[in-house]
Motif scaffolding. Structure first.
Motif: not given
Length: 372
Positions: A188-191, A345-351
């Motif tokens: 994955g690319k999201e935390i 609930r929080t998401t950190i996603r790499v673009l």
């Protein structure tokens, strides 16, 4: 799963290596030099190239963060100081600034924003009628108890999962618990952050919470843009009018820059979540944040664009920028009774690349526009 450009099942992947940690995984380490000595950390790596460190002894916050070797988490120069070195009430309550470092520094659990003295008669302890808080509270200097750090497989899907709990407590005062779970997909690319704060004590207790999410170069660079569905600016620091640097397009580092803060009024999407992106000037890279609007309805943008600092902070918050005293006066402060909790609930996603940054921009624009 997408493993280095190959579409492989879990069984196929296991045939190709005797240890999955060669591809992605979790490793527990202890930092052992300078002011960081003794800080436990959990290193997390995915097959997509996402790497980050969870600082167990600093409330399980996120320190270093990189994607394919390129850092996106800010480094302040403070280092990940051992919590035993933290001076909570020094420098007029601003000594927290000596500890801020890394991608995520959480504020709370009973206080965030600027410090001050507030009533504590709710704890029924006459020798301490008031309590004094420093900037963003005590949470960052409290070690977590690590509960889990490992892999989970559900058929062909793999997840890396770390969880722990942080207790903020004192006799005749607050007794709050943060239970934090951090998950990423094996490729994955999201935390994904899942936090639950509950009151273990038997007195009504104030609760404030904030994520100080900090991004640095090269994701923060001249031409980088903050993309958000902004209805209005609810508050701005005086330094914005004085320096005439806007919130939206970032400049080069500026010698002697005075920090700027804007409180944006965001519009939530149809899914009930707030969504904000930081996108490079050429659209080649970015980060998208999303979180539950109901539990963290407020949002601040912190610009620290001076030489040698050069950071952008994106900060979901339970309360407005005026802080605890104002929240007590207008009735917006959250009070937790015994056994009550709040969930985040929080998401950190790499673009990665123009296609992903363009899709993120379009999705945010579909929610609402934003002022120039």
């Amino acid at each position: 799963m997408d493993i280095f450009g190959h579409d492989l099942s879990a069984a196929q992947l296991k045939r190709r290596t005797g240890d999955l940690s060669a591809i992605a995984g979790i490793r527990q380490v202890v930092l052992d030099n300078g002011s960081e000595r003794g800080v436990r950390a959990v290193e997390v790596r995915t097959a997509a190239g996402l790497e980050f460190d969870l600082l167990v002894d600093r409330a399980l916050d996120i320190g270093n963060a990189r994607f394919r070797g390129v850092p996106f988490g800010w480094r302040s120069g403070n280092g990940f100081r051992h919590p035993g070195l933290h001076e909570h009430n020094d420098e007029g309550g601003l000594s927290w600034l000596r500890s801020i470092d890394g991608l995520l520094v959480s504020g709370g659990l009973d206080h965030t924003l600027f410090g001050g003295t507030v009533d504590s008669s709710n704890y029924a302890y006459p020798p301490k009628p008031t309590v004094t808080h420093g900037l963003h509270g005590r949470l960052t200097a409290i070690p977590a108890r690590l509960l889990e750090a490992g892999e989970h497989w559900d058929g062909e899907s793999g997840t890396l999962k770390v969880s722990g709990e942080v207790i903020q407590a004192t006799a005749f005062g607050e007794h709050l618990r943060l239970h934090r779970t951090v998950e990423v997909d094996f490729d994955g690319k999201e935390i994904r952050l899942h936090d639950v704060v509950d009151n273990l004590g038997f007195e009504k207790t104030p609760h404030m919470y904030l994520y100080h999410l900090n991004f640095g170069w090269p994701y923060v660079d001249a031409g980088s843009e903050v993309v958000a569905p902004i209805k209005s600016h609810l508050w701005q620091s005086d330094s914005i009018a004085e320096q005439r640097i806007g919130y939206r397009i970032l400049p080069e580092p500026i010698r002697g820059f005075v920090e700027q803060v804007t409180e944006h009024e965001l519009v939530a999407g149809p899914d009930g979540r707030h969504r904000v992106a930081l996108i490079s000037g050429d659209g080649g890279r970015g980060i998208e944040l999303s979180w539950d609007a109901a539990t963290m309805p407020y949002f601040f943008e912190w610009q620290n664009l001076r030489d040698g600092q050069y950071a952008l902070g994106l900060e979901p918050s339970t309360n407005r920028v005026q802080g605890e005293t104002a929240a007590r006066e207008d009735g917006s402060l959250t009070w937790l009774e015994h056994g009550e909790s709040r969930e985040y609930r929080t998401t950190i996603r790499v673009l990665d690349g123009v296609a992903e940054t363009s899709a993120s921009r379009a999705a945010i624009r579909a929610i609402y526009g934003q002022p120039e």
